[in-house]
Design a protein around this motif. Structure first.
Motif, PDB file in Angstrom:
ATOM      1  N   ILE A  14       0.975  -1.239  -0.075  1.00  0.00           N
ATOM      2  CA  ILE A  14      -0.108   0.089   0.196  1.00  0.00           C
ATOM      3  C   ILE A  14       0.762   1.115   0.019  1.00  0.00           C
ATOM      4  N   GLY A  15       1.867   1.217   0.611  1.00  0.00           N
ATOM      5  CA  GLY A  15       2.876   2.554   0.546  1.00  0.00           C
ATOM      6  C   GLY A  15       3.442   2.885  -0.795  1.00  0.00           C
ATOM      7  N   GLN A  16       3.521   1.998  -1.698  1.00  0.00           N
ATOM      8  CA  GLN A  16       3.781   2.007  -3.175  1.00  0.00           C
ATOM      9  C   GLN A  16       2.593   2.685  -3.843  1.00  0.00           C
ATOM     10  N   TYR A  17       1.340   2.642  -3.411  1.00  0.00           N
ATOM     11  CA  TYR A  17       0.327   3.213  -4.140  1.00  0.00           C
ATOM     12  C   TYR A  17       0.047   4.726  -4.019  1.00  0.00           C
ATOM     13  N   ASP A  18      -0.156   5.314  -5.126  1.00  0.00           N
ATOM     14  CA  ASP A  18      -0.513   6.932  -4.971  1.00  0.00           C
ATOM     15  C   ASP A  18      -1.593   7.185  -5.735  1.00  0.00           C
ATOM     16  N   ALA A  19      -2.746   7.522  -5.065  1.00  0.00           N
ATOM     17  CA  ALA A  19      -4.207   7.949  -5.856  1.00  0.00           C
ATOM     18  C   ALA A  19      -4.206   9.191  -6.167  1.00  0.00           C
ATOM     19  N   ASP A  20      -3.051  10.131  -5.879  1.00  0.00           N
ATOM     20  CA  ASP A  20      -3.153  11.569  -6.319  1.00  0.00           C
ATOM     21  C   ASP A  20      -1.875  12.149  -6.332  1.00  0.00           C
ATOM     22  N   ALA A  21      -1.215  11.990  -7.744  1.00  0.00           N
ATOM     23  CA  ALA A  21       0.081  12.285  -7.802  1.00  0.00           C
ATOM     24  C   ALA A  21       0.484  13.980  -7.555  1.00  0.00           C
ATOM     25  N   ALA A  22      -0.737  14.694  -7.648  1.00  0.00           N
ATOM     26  CA  ALA A  22      -0.411  16.276  -7.548  1.00  0.00           C
ATOM     27  C   ALA A  22      -0.305  16.667  -6.011  1.00  0.00           C
ATOM     28  N   TYR A  29      -6.276   7.826  -0.915  1.00  0.00           N
ATOM     29  CA  TYR A  29      -7.510   8.430  -1.709  1.00  0.00           C
ATOM     30  C   TYR A  29      -6.982   9.851  -2.250  1.00  0.00           C
ATOM     31  N   ALA A  30      -7.638   9.940  -3.365  1.00  0.00           N
ATOM     32  CA  ALA A  30      -7.774  11.334  -3.799  1.00  0.00           C
ATOM     33  C   ALA A  30      -8.825  12.180  -3.160  1.00  0.00           C
ATOM     34  N   ARG A  31      -8.550  13.423  -2.430  1.00  0.00           N
ATOM     35  CA  ARG A  31      -9.392  14.114  -1.838  1.00  0.00           C
ATOM     36  C   ARG A  31      -9.582  15.308  -2.394  1.00  0.00           C
ATOM     37  N   GLY A  32     -10.875  16.098  -2.466  1.00  0.00           N
ATOM     38  CA  GLY A  32     -11.007  17.381  -2.826  1.00  0.00           C
ATOM     39  C   GLY A  32     -12.228  18.098  -2.717  1.00  0.00           C
ATOM     40  N   GLY A  33     -12.413  19.353  -2.535  1.00  0.00           N
ATOM     41  CA  GLY A  33     -13.708  19.897  -2.320  1.00  0.00           C
ATOM     42  C   GLY A  33     -13.907  21.299  -2.950  1.00  0.00           C
ATOM     43  N   GLY A  62     -28.602  31.137 -16.714  1.00  0.00           N
ATOM     44  CA  GLY A  62     -28.560  29.703 -16.302  1.00  0.00           C
ATOM     45  C   GLY A  62     -27.252  29.574 -15.647  1.00  0.00           C
ATOM     46  N   TYR A  63     -27.358  28.334 -14.991  1.00  0.00           N
ATOM     47  CA  TYR A  63     -25.978  28.268 -14.264  1.00  0.00           C
ATOM     48  C   TYR A  63     -25.840  26.527 -13.984  1.00  0.00           C
ATOM     49  N   LYS A  64     -24.679  26.085 -14.307  1.00  0.00           N
ATOM     50  CA  LYS A  64     -24.298  24.924 -13.965  1.00  0.00           C
ATOM     51  C   LYS A  64     -22.958  24.820 -13.008  1.00  0.00           C
ATOM     52  N   SER A  65     -23.037  23.893 -11.973  1.00  0.00           N
ATOM     53  CA  SER A  65     -22.107  24.037 -10.968  1.00  0.00           C
ATOM     54  C   SER A  65     -20.728  23.375 -11.468  1.00  0.00           C
ATOM     55  N   GLY A  66     -19.770  23.969 -11.086  1.00  0.00           N
ATOM     56  CA  GLY A  66     -18.502  23.362 -11.332  1.00  0.00           C
ATOM     57  C   GLY A  66     -18.088  22.055 -10.693  1.00  0.00           C
ATOM     58  N   GLY A  67     -16.965  21.547 -10.476  1.00  0.00           N
ATOM     59  CA  GLY A  67     -16.610  20.228  -9.996  1.00  0.00           C
ATOM     60  C   GLY A  67     -15.191  19.960  -9.937  1.00  0.00           C
ATOM     61  N   ILE A  68     -14.949  18.820  -9.844  1.00  0.00           N
ATOM     62  CA  ILE A  68     -13.241  18.499  -9.700  1.00  0.00           C
ATOM     63  C   ILE A  68     -13.128  17.267 -10.872  1.00  0.00           C
ATOM     64  N   ASN A  69     -11.913  17.599 -11.261  1.00  0.00           N
ATOM     65  CA  ASN A  69     -11.348  16.540 -12.233  1.00  0.00           C
ATOM     66  C   ASN A  69     -10.659  15.610 -11.537  1.00  0.00           C
ATOM     67  N   GLN A  75       2.194  16.765 -14.737  1.00  0.00           N
ATOM     68  CA  GLN A  75       3.092  17.210 -15.906  1.00  0.00           C
ATOM     69  C   GLN A  75       1.957  17.403 -16.847  1.00  0.00           C
ATOM     70  N   PHE A  76       1.023  17.210 -16.882  1.00  0.00           N
ATOM     71  CA  PHE A  76      -0.358  17.315 -17.784  1.00  0.00           C
ATOM     72  C   PHE A  76      -0.854  19.016 -17.709  1.00  0.00           C
ATOM     73  N   ASN A  77      -0.375  19.489 -16.515  1.00  0.00           N
ATOM     74  CA  ASN A  77      -0.897  20.867 -16.545  1.00  0.00           C
ATOM     75  C   ASN A  77      -2.347  21.089 -16.554  1.00  0.00           C
ATOM     76  N   VAL A  78      -3.118  19.921 -15.816  1.00  0.00           N
ATOM     77  CA  VAL A  78      -4.674  20.234 -15.649  1.00  0.00           C
ATOM     78  C   VAL A  78      -5.045  20.437 -14.559  1.00  0.00           C
TER      79      VAL A  78
END
Length: 381
Positions: A14-22, A29-33, A62-69, A75-78
Motif C-alpha cells: 500500500i505504501g507504493q500506491y499513490d491515488a493523487d500524484a498532484a 485516496y484523492a480528496r478534494g472539495g 442559467g447556471y451549471k455547477s463546477g466540479g473536481i477533475n 506534468q499534464f498541467n490540468v
C-alpha cells in the motif's frame, strides 16, 4: 493486493500506491472539495398585437455547477477543479396564428453569452473538464399547417453560429502546436507524447534529443533516427520524457505539448443547420375509431467534434426518417401503435472523441441507433 487479501488497505504494497500524484507523498485516496453558488432568474415581457399575434422578449441567466477533475499527473498541467458555467441568454420572437387556425407560425432569435462553458477532453487516459467563454447566436422557425380537418403538416428550421472566445489547448493529435522547430517524443515508458523545443532553433532541439538518447541507450541503442511525423510540421523520435526533462538545460524546454489558440473556432457538437418536417392524416370511421399514419424526417447539418476544428474533426450531416401508424378508440380512450425509427437504416456518425497518445490516438465514434421496429398500446381511465 496479494491473492486472497480482502482489504486492500492492509496490503504490504500500500505504501507504493499513490491515488493523487498532484499531492506530495503517496495518497491512499484523492480528496478534494469545491463550493459554488450563483444567482439565476428570468424576466419575460410579451405584447399581443392582435388576438392571433404576439411578440415577446426574455432575458435569463442559467447556471451549471463546477466540479473536481479526476486525479492526473501534474506534468499534464490540468487544473484539479473546473469552474461553474454561466449563460446569459437573450431571446426575442413572435407567435402567430393565421387563416382561422389553419396556419401557426412561431419565430425566434437568440443570443447566448457563456462564461466558463465546460468542455471535456481526454488527457493521460483520463476525461477532464476545461472552461472557456463562448457566444452562440441563431434563429428558429416553426410552422404547423392544417389545410383540412384531417391533414396536419409541420416544418421547422434552425440556424446556429457559435464562437469560442478564449481557449488554448494542446491538441493530442499534434502536440507540436504546428511548429516545425519542435521535436515530438514518443515516451517509451508510458506511451504518452512530449515536445522538445529550443531557443536556439530546431536543429539544436534535435541535437539535444540525439545526445540524451545516445547517453541513455548507448551509441546505437536500437532507436530509430529522428524523422518527420506524418500529419504535422514537426520531426519526432522515441525517448524517455522524464530523462529529457532532467537533462534540459538553459534554452531547452520539455513539456507535454504546445497549446494552440482556439479563439474564433466553432464549439464542438454545434451544427449550424437543422431541418425537420412531418405529416399525418386522420382517417375517421363511423364508430368513433380513427387511424392516423405519420411520417417524420429530420436533418442535422455538419459540425465539428472537437474545438480544434481540424478536417479530421468534421462530422457530416445526416438524415433520420421515422414513421408510425396509430389506431385510436372512440374518444381516444385507448390506442394501439406500430412504429419504426431510422427507417432507412442510416448508420451516420453523430459524435466522436480522440483519445490521447498513450492510448494510440484512436477515435471513438458514436452512431445513430439501428432501425428499430416496435408496437405499443395505451388506455385512459
Amino acid at each position: 493486493s496479494p491473492i486472497g487479501l480482502t482489504d486492500a488497505t492492509v496490503s504490504p504494497f500500500i505504501g507504493q500506491y499513490d491515488a493523487d500524484a498532484a499531492t506530495t507523498g503517496n495518497q491512499e485516496y484523492a480528496r478534494g472539495g469545491v463550493k459554488f453558488s450563483r444567482m439565476t432568474g428570468r424576466a419575460v415581457v410579451d405584447y399581443e398585437l392582435t388576438r392571433n399575434n404576439l411578440i415577446y422578449a426574455s432575458v435569463s441567466r442559467g447556471y451549471k455547477s463546477g466540479g473536481i477533475n479526476p486525479p492526473i499527473d501534474p506534468q499534464f498541467n490540468v487544473s484539479p477543479t473546473f469552474t461553474p458555467e454561466t449563460i446569459n441568454a437573450l431571446e426575442i420572437g413572435s407567435k402567430n396564428t393565421f387563416m382561422d387556425g389553419m396556419v401557426r407560425l412561431n419565430l425566434s432569435g437568440f443570443y447566448y453569452d457563456y462564461k466558463g462553458l465546460q468542455l471535456s477532453r481526454i488527457v493521460g487516459r483520463t476525461s477532464v473538464n476545461d472552461n472557456t467563454d463562448a457566444t452562440i447566436w441563431g434563429g428558429e422557425a416553426e410552422a404547423v399547417f392544417r389545410p383540412t380537418t384531417n391533414l396536419l403538416m409541420n416544418l421547422s428550421a434552425s440556424y446556429l453560429k457559435s464562437k469560442i472566445k478564449n481557449l488554448s489547448l494542446i491538441d493530442p493529435s499534434d502536440v507540436s502546436g504546428g511548429r516545425s522547430d519542435a521535436v515530438i517524443i514518443k515516451d517509451l515508458q508510458g506511451g504518452a507524447n512530449c515536445v522538445v523545443t529550443s531557443a536556439f532553433g530546431g536543429a539544436a532541439a534535435q541535437g539535444f534529443v540525439n545526445a540524451v538518447n545516445s547517453a541513455t541507450f548507448g551509441a546505437v541503442g536500437g532507436l530509430p533516427a529522428i524523422a518527420p511525423v506524418p500529419g504535422t510540421n514537426a520531426n519526432g523520435a522515441f525517448g524517455l520524457c522524464g530523462v529529457l526533462r532532467a537533462n534540459a538545460g538553459p534554452g531547452f524546454t520539455v513539456n507535454d505539448g504546445i497549446a494552440e489558440d482556439l479563439s474564433g473556432n466553432e464549439l464542438p457538437q454545434a451544427p449550424k443547420l437543422k431541418l425537420s418536417a412531418g405529416a399525418q392524416y386522420t382517417f375517421r370511421f363511423g364508430n368513433g375509431l380513427t387511424l392516423v399514419p405519420r411520417a417524420d424526417v429530420a436533418y442535422t447539418g455538419r459540425f465539428y467534434a472537437r474545438s480544434f476544428n481540424r478536417p479530421i474533426d468534421r462530422v457530416k450531416g445526416f438524415t433520420v426518417v421515422n414513421a408510425q401508424i396509430q389506431l385510436n378508440g372512440a374518444d381516444d380512450r385507448w390506442n394501439i401503435r406500430a412504429f419504426v425509427s431510422n427507417l432507412t437504416k442510416n448508420d451516420a456518425i453523430t459524435g466522436q472523441f480522440v483519445s490521447d497518445a498513450s492510448s494510440g490516438l484512436f477515435t471513438n465514434v458514436f452512431t445513430l441507433e439501428p432501425r428499430v421496429f416496435g408496437v405499443g398500446a395505451g388506455v385512459k381511465f
